[in-house]
Design an enzyme around this catalytic site. Structure first.
Site, PDB file in Angstrom:
ATOM      1  N   LYS A 147       0.873  -1.177   0.000  1.00 39.68           N
ATOM      2  CA  LYS A 147       0.000   0.000   0.000  1.00 39.68           C
ATOM      3  C   LYS A 147       0.905   1.219   0.000  1.00 39.68           C
ATOM      4  CE  LYS A 147      -4.534   0.787   0.611  1.00 39.68           C
ATOM      5  NZ  LYS A 147      -5.685  -0.023   0.240  1.00 39.68           N
ATOM      6  N   GLY A 167     -25.081   2.305   3.357  1.00 32.67           N
ATOM      7  CA  GLY A 167     -24.131   2.906   2.414  1.00 32.67           C
ATOM      8  C   GLY A 167     -24.572   2.538   1.015  1.00 32.67           C
ATOM      9  N   GLY A 201     -23.586   3.541  -1.962  1.00 34.19           N
ATOM     10  CA  GLY A 201     -22.618   4.036  -2.946  1.00 34.19           C
ATOM     11  C   GLY A 201     -22.277   2.933  -3.933  1.00 34.19           C
ATOM     12  N   ASN A 202     -21.031   2.935  -4.402  1.00 36.32           N
ATOM     13  CA  ASN A 202     -20.635   1.954  -5.425  1.00 36.32           C
ATOM     14  C   ASN A 202     -20.854   0.519  -4.990  1.00 36.32           C
ATOM     15  OD1 ASN A 202     -19.726   3.576  -7.577  1.00 36.32           O
ATOM     16  ND2 ASN A 202     -17.986   4.199  -6.303  1.00 36.32           N
ATOM     17  N   GLY A 230     -22.584  -0.662  -2.185  1.00 35.77           N
ATOM     18  CA  GLY A 230     -23.939  -0.942  -1.694  1.00 35.77           C
ATOM     19  C   GLY A 230     -24.966  -1.072  -2.818  1.00 35.77           C
TER      20      GLY A 230
HETATM   21  P1  NAD Z   1     -18.802   5.202  -1.954  1.00 33.55           P
HETATM   22  O1  NAD Z   1     -18.248   6.492  -1.475  1.00 33.55           O
HETATM   23  O2  NAD Z   1     -19.174   5.027  -3.375  1.00 33.55           O
HETATM   24  O3  NAD Z   1     -20.090   4.820  -1.071  1.00 33.55           O
HETATM   25  C1  NAD Z   1     -20.166   4.949   0.311  1.00 33.55           C
HETATM   26  C2  NAD Z   1     -21.571   5.411   0.639  1.00 33.55           C
HETATM   27  O4  NAD Z   1     -21.738   5.389   2.058  1.00 33.55           O
HETATM   28  C3  NAD Z   1     -21.861   6.853   0.175  1.00 33.55           C
HETATM   29  O5  NAD Z   1     -23.065   6.878  -0.563  1.00 33.55           O
HETATM   30  C4  NAD Z   1     -21.944   7.638   1.489  1.00 33.55           C
HETATM   31  O6  NAD Z   1     -22.852   8.717   1.417  1.00 33.55           O
HETATM   32  C5  NAD Z   1     -22.444   6.554   2.441  1.00 33.55           C
HETATM   33  N1  NAD Z   1     -22.155   6.815   3.854  1.00 33.55           N
HETATM   34  C6  NAD Z   1     -21.067   7.387   4.396  1.00 33.55           C
HETATM   35  N2  NAD Z   1     -21.191   7.443   5.728  1.00 33.55           N
HETATM   36  C7  NAD Z   1     -22.385   6.898   6.025  1.00 33.55           C
HETATM   37  C8  NAD Z   1     -23.093   6.666   7.240  1.00 33.55           C
HETATM   38  N3  NAD Z   1     -22.585   7.016   8.409  1.00 33.55           N
HETATM   39  N4  NAD Z   1     -24.302   6.064   7.169  1.00 33.55           N
HETATM   40  C9  NAD Z   1     -24.827   5.701   5.988  1.00 33.55           C
HETATM   41  N5  NAD Z   1     -24.214   5.897   4.806  1.00 33.55           N
HETATM   42  C10 NAD Z   1     -23.011   6.499   4.833  1.00 33.55           C
HETATM   43  O7  NAD Z   1     -17.727   4.114  -1.496  1.00 33.55           O
HETATM   44  P2  NAD Z   1     -17.644   2.603  -2.001  1.00 33.55           P
HETATM   45  O8  NAD Z   1     -16.666   2.502  -3.099  1.00 33.55           O
HETATM   46  O9  NAD Z   1     -19.010   2.059  -2.168  1.00 33.55           O
HETATM   47  O10 NAD Z   1     -16.958   1.920  -0.742  1.00 33.55           O
HETATM   48  C11 NAD Z   1     -17.688   1.656   0.447  1.00 33.55           C
HETATM   49  C12 NAD Z   1     -16.815   0.879   1.422  1.00 33.55           C
HETATM   50  O11 NAD Z   1     -16.391  -0.340   0.814  1.00 33.55           O
HETATM   51  C13 NAD Z   1     -15.529   1.567   1.867  1.00 33.55           C
HETATM   52  O12 NAD Z   1     -15.271   1.135   3.178  1.00 33.55           O
HETATM   53  C14 NAD Z   1     -14.469   0.987   0.930  1.00 33.55           C
HETATM   54  O13 NAD Z   1     -13.175   1.043   1.511  1.00 33.55           O
HETATM   55  C15 NAD Z   1     -14.954  -0.435   0.839  1.00 33.55           C
HETATM   56  N6  NAD Z   1     -14.509  -1.159  -0.359  1.00 33.55           N
HETATM   57  C16 NAD Z   1     -14.823  -0.683  -1.594  1.00 33.55           C
HETATM   58  C17 NAD Z   1     -14.442  -1.409  -2.729  1.00 33.55           C
HETATM   59  C18 NAD Z   1     -14.836  -0.963  -4.104  1.00 33.55           C
HETATM   60  O14 NAD Z   1     -14.750  -1.788  -5.025  1.00 33.55           O
HETATM   61  N7  NAD Z   1     -15.274   0.263  -4.297  1.00 33.55           N
HETATM   62  C19 NAD Z   1     -13.718  -2.613  -2.586  1.00 33.55           C
HETATM   63  C20 NAD Z   1     -13.421  -3.067  -1.295  1.00 33.55           C
HETATM   64  C21 NAD Z   1     -13.835  -2.332  -0.180  1.00 33.55           C
END
Ligand code: NAD
Length: 387
Positions: free
Chosen positions: A91, A192, A194-195, A197
């Site tokens: 990392k 959550g 986002g991507n 969820g």
């Molecule tokens: P993202 O920013 O697209 O989505 C996160 C969502 O969570 C956002 O819509 C945000 O508004 C919401 N959020 C933030 N705080 C919140 C709270 N307290 N209550 C409710 N909702 C809340 O991020 P992502 O890419 O979806 O990643 C989400 C998590 O998954 C992170 O922890 C990331 O490290 C992990 N992750 C992501 C990937 C990936 O492929 N993107 C891979 C492995 C792990």
């Protein structure tokens, strides 16, 4: 450009002398990249590259430090080993605030950083907090080595295709048998949207799996309908930039954000932030299976409480490995369909191996997953030249 191993001006990188870095597994290298003329301060940790060159993201935040990068690199060692990809764990961090940088300055820092790691060919960078596919394109332009690229550069845009959300759905197919639930008709709550969820919601509710998403939470609140939400409508709403709480199909209740813990479901998918389930709310969480989409969504104590209550928690580095598997396939020149095949195959195999091992040893799934990952890394280390 100055790049030194394990020594650095303390005021710049603030290495905590009390932090114990070394153990049987690593880290192999801690490298500081310092360029005073443009203000670049970067940290790279290659934790263990016995299985192959380390893949791990570049985190850009104002507070990133050596300890944090080391912990993240170690997490990648376990995640990559368990995922069964031919890569070790590493990392890196750039100490800067991407929210206040001009685009030009961000590009300068990323490009300088890339040149600083050019000779570190045991480290393949990917995106993380504060960096994205544009940053990866700059890195590739400098040193021909990065993952998480846009499709025009031969990448598989993992957030667009939903690699991690797909992996979570595959994980559910296996874990249902250990949690004593039936995925067809299982009630799901997602925190959550986002991507990760959003895609998890779509793949879980696909007719092939038949789960029913009854609750979705994001910053503005929780939307809940015990008969099921219309996932397609909810995804379109959020993708259009509207607050999740504007969803107003018949029978839906809008609840305060943190009420999600009390909603009775079969499967809970945390996909927002770290440490959302703690000692305080773990006793309230009303589910049989937790698929950890987010990284470390549960504190250690909360995970123990849930284990004692019989809730199966598939840990982050097992359940959310879809993204890194996709990155590995991209790096080796594969296509989106190869990536999905690999995610399906590896997530099925690993979820089953971890949950079987946990059942046999009565350990938590996290402890069982760690055992298996360590076993794989140790075996790979045994093939390396000792001197
Ligand atoms: P993202 O920013 O697209 O989505 C996160 C969502 O969570 C956002 O819509 C945000 O508004 C919401 N959020 C933030 N705080 C919140 C709270 N307290 N209550 C409710 N909702 C809340 O991020 P992502 O890419 O979806 O990643 C989400 C998590 O998954 C992170 O922890 C990331 O490290 C992990 N992750 C992501 C990937 C990936 O492929 N993107 C891979 C492995 C792990």
């Amino acid at each position: 450009m100055t790049s030194t191993t394990a020594t650095t001006p303390e005021a710049t990188f603030q290495l905590d002398p009390a932090f114990n870095f070394g153990d049987d597994f690593g880290p192999e290298k801690i490298v500081y990249i310092y360029e005073p003329r443009c203000g670049l301060r970067g940290i790279v940790v290659i934790d263990n590259s016995s299985i192959g060159p380390a893949i791990g993201g570049i985190r850009m935040t104002p507070t990133v430090n050596t300890q944090e990068v080391f912990r993240l690199a170690r997490a990648m060692t376990w995640k990559n080993a368990l995922a069964g990809i031919p890569h070790g764990g590493g990392k890196s961090g750039i100490i800067a605030d991407p929210r206040t940088l001009t685009p030009e300055r961000k590009e300068t820092l990323i490009r300088q950083f890339a040149r600083g790691i050019e000779a570190l060919n045991q480290y393949i960078p990917g995106p993380d907090m504060g960096t994205d596919e544009t940053a990866m394109a700059w890195v590739r332009d400098e040193i021909r080595r990065s993952v998480g690229l846009s499709s025009v550069l031969g990448g598989i845009p993992l957030d667009q295709v939903g690699a991690t959300g797909f992996g979570l759905a595959v994980c559910a197919e296996v874990a249902q048998h250990f949690a004593g639930i039936n995925l067809q008709g299982a009630k799901v709550s997602i925190q959550g949207f986002g991507n990760v969820g959003r895609h998890a919601a779509s793949y879980l509710s696909h007719p092939k799996r038949g789960a029913v998403v009854v609750a979705a939470t994001d910053l503005p609140g929780t939307v809940y309908n015990p008969d099921g939400l219309d996932v397609e409508k909810l995804v379109s709403l959020v993708k259009a930039g509207r607050p999740i709480t504007e969803y107003n199909e018949k029978g839906t209740k809008i609840l305060p954000r943190d009420e999600f813990v009390k909603i009775p479901v079969d499967i809970f998918v945390p996909a927002a932030q770290a440490d959302v389930i703690t000692e305080a709310n773990a006793p309230l969480l009303n589910c049989k299976l937790m698929l950890q989409g987010a990284n470390i969504p549960c504190t250690d104590v909360a995970e123990k409480i849930l284990h004692e209550r019989g809730v199966i928690c598939v840990p982050d580095f097992v359940a959310n490995a879809g993204g890194v598997i996709c990155g590995s396939v991209e790096y080796h020149g594969g296509t989106k369909s190869t990536a999905f095949q690999e995610i399906e195959e590896k997530l099925k195999e690993n979820t089953s191996a971890v949950l079987e091992h946990a059942r046999r040893t009565k350990a938590t799934p996290r402890a069982a997953a760690l055992d298996l990952a360590k076993e794989r890394v140790r075996e790979a280390m045994s093939y390396r030249r000792a001197n």
